[in-house]
Design an enzyme around this catalytic site. Sequence first.
Site, mmCIF file in Angstrom:
data_model
loop_
_atom_site.group_PDB
_atom_site.id
_atom_site.type_symbol
_atom_site.label_atom_id
_atom_site.label_comp_id
_atom_site.label_asym_id
_atom_site.label_seq_id
_atom_site.Cartn_x
_atom_site.Cartn_y
_atom_site.Cartn_z
ATOM 1 N N SER A 1 0.845 -1.197 0.000
ATOM 2 C CA SER A 1 0.000 0.000 0.000
ATOM 3 C C SER A 1 0.878 1.243 0.000
ATOM 4 O O SER A 1 2.082 1.166 0.244
ATOM 5 C CB SER A 1 -0.910 0.004 1.228
ATOM 6 O OG SER A 1 -0.168 0.432 2.350
ATOM 7 N N LYS A 2 0.233 2.363 -0.282
ATOM 8 C CA LYS A 2 0.979 3.620 -0.309
ATOM 9 C C LYS A 2 1.622 3.872 1.056
ATOM 10 O O LYS A 2 2.696 4.435 1.155
ATOM 11 C CB LYS A 2 0.045 4.777 -0.666
ATOM 12 C CG LYS A 2 -0.405 4.728 -2.122
ATOM 13 C CD LYS A 2 -1.209 5.936 -2.523
ATOM 14 C CE LYS A 2 -1.736 5.745 -3.937
ATOM 15 N NZ LYS A 2 -2.595 6.805 -4.397
ATOM 16 N N ARG A 3 0.940 3.459 2.106
ATOM 17 C CA ARG A 3 1.458 3.701 3.466
ATOM 18 C C ARG A 3 2.714 2.887 3.765
ATOM 19 O O ARG A 3 3.538 3.283 4.570
ATOM 20 C CB ARG A 3 0.389 3.382 4.495
ATOM 21 C CG ARG A 3 -0.691 4.438 4.598
ATOM 22 C CD ARG A 3 -1.705 4.060 5.644
ATOM 23 N NE ARG A 3 -2.269 2.729 5.423
ATOM 24 C CZ ARG A 3 -3.218 2.459 4.533
ATOM 25 N NH1 ARG A 3 -3.716 3.416 3.790
ATOM 26 N NH2 ARG A 3 -3.671 1.229 4.368
ATOM 27 N N ASP A 4 2.870 1.729 3.108
ATOM 28 C CA ASP A 4 4.037 0.885 3.392
ATOM 29 C C ASP A 4 5.347 1.603 3.094
ATOM 30 O O ASP A 4 6.345 1.369 3.760
ATOM 31 C CB ASP A 4 3.984 -0.411 2.564
ATOM 32 C CG ASP A 4 2.876 -1.325 3.042
ATOM 33 O OD1 ASP A 4 2.595 -1.306 4.253
ATOM 34 O OD2 ASP A 4 2.279 -2.016 2.204
#
Length: 500
Positions: free
Chosen positions: A261-264
């Site tokens: 995900s973008k958060r990773d």
Amino acid sequence: MSDKRVRVRFAPSPTGGLHLGGVRTALFNYLFAKKHNGDFVLRIEDTDQNRYVEGAEQYIIDCLNWCGITPDESPVTPGQYAPYRQSERKTLYREYAERLVMQGHAYYAFDTAEELDKNRKEIPNFQYGQVYRDGLRNSLSLPQHLVDQLLADHTPHVIRIKIPADQTVSFTDMIRGRVSFETNTIDDKVLLKADGMPTYHLAVVVDDYLMKISHAFRGEEWLPSAPIHLLLWDYLGWKADMPQWAHLPLILKPDGHGKLSKRDGARLGFPVFALDWEGTEGFSGMGFLPEAFVNFLATLGWNDGSGHEIFTLDELVTKFSIDRISKAGARFDFEKAKWFNAEWIKKVKAERLKVEVKKVLTDKGIIVEDDTYLLTIIELIKDRCTLLPDFYQQSAYFFQTPAGYDLNAVKPKWTNEKTDFFKAIIEQLKSTEKLIAADFEASFKALAEEKGLKTGDVMLPFRIMLVGGKFGPHVFDIAALLGKDETIDRVEKALIEFTA
Ligand code: GLU
């Protein structure tokens, strides 16, 4: 494959920075199109105005250009199927939604947002569909005269697809083979919203048809939408023209558990965007070459079967084949991405790196005046660089005298003999016309022997004099590039510190 012209589309929604999974989808579409001499179309799917992000469309275009996969047709280079932004095509979708209503495959729904919210709260797992639609306010449940009245009064309404009961819908995916879905699990998706905008489901089918799209690669997360699209292709009478789909494997987190995900990126310290996006550094900003980034992306879920991994974009086009795309998710490995970049820096000519390296140096306050000098330096150090900013660490000493020295590496073993040796080196250099690497190396070694010193014992201090630390290419190559005068200056300057 049929003789229909190959036309693929990348159809992102401009809702933020383009995640690397999105770029991979674009790349696979591009590779397939170019392999079959077809067209690569960029269509901006901006029908969800609530999620629209200013600047995202331009960012998508910039990303594709940076990667070298510029679309043949796009909002900025429109072809014969313009416009390429769905918001600009708004008026054409209603006709198809109405046609579906006439045929009994879709219906008007007048429920307000509040009514739907109430249902969602009160009924566990509420879905607008086969089970509940008869009890809701729509043209299937209400008497015709009431429906006519509501429409005549311009009562806000949406158009929903009427998903049939007890059917199995299936298609052949180019990667996964036969895929089937039971219609009983699917809800009646909205096709046309109250503001007249189509939803993704209607727009994607209408546009793939009108734009004569023959094949479409998209992420696996779109697989659950496929049955709705299949039904629409069928109901609109276009089934024979339906594109062949390929649902690409997910890109997984580095530990292999779950979708990246973008958060990773922020959590694990690696980029997830191609270019910088709103203060978040992308692969480009971090110092990746587009050639390496594209090469790396191509290997996320695909290989050519030969064990080779380094490919130019043209080679990827030639070698690309759907048979070699895996069904299983592809694990994202940032170390591997860096390996690709290092390999690409080694592979390309110094000239190819000139602009990027100049920028790295300029950003650090180093103004390069002599391009030939820069090219020689790049050639000498590029095998030691993984990311573009490494060119600064590896080359700053060619432009500036070392700001400091690794004194711990020299001082404990310093002797008067070494001082004498370097004084003699200075004299020797002064009497030579030009510092030639091989000649200087020979005389340096001869002098060491003459003075009873081991070459290694004076080579390391010499390196630290020129560079500041224990790194860099062959020290006599460095000296030759710096030139006689600068080498003398650096040895003199360093001697003061080494002997203090
Ligand atoms: N607009 C969709 C997206 O944002 C496109 C999905 C598809 O390719 O059908 O990815």
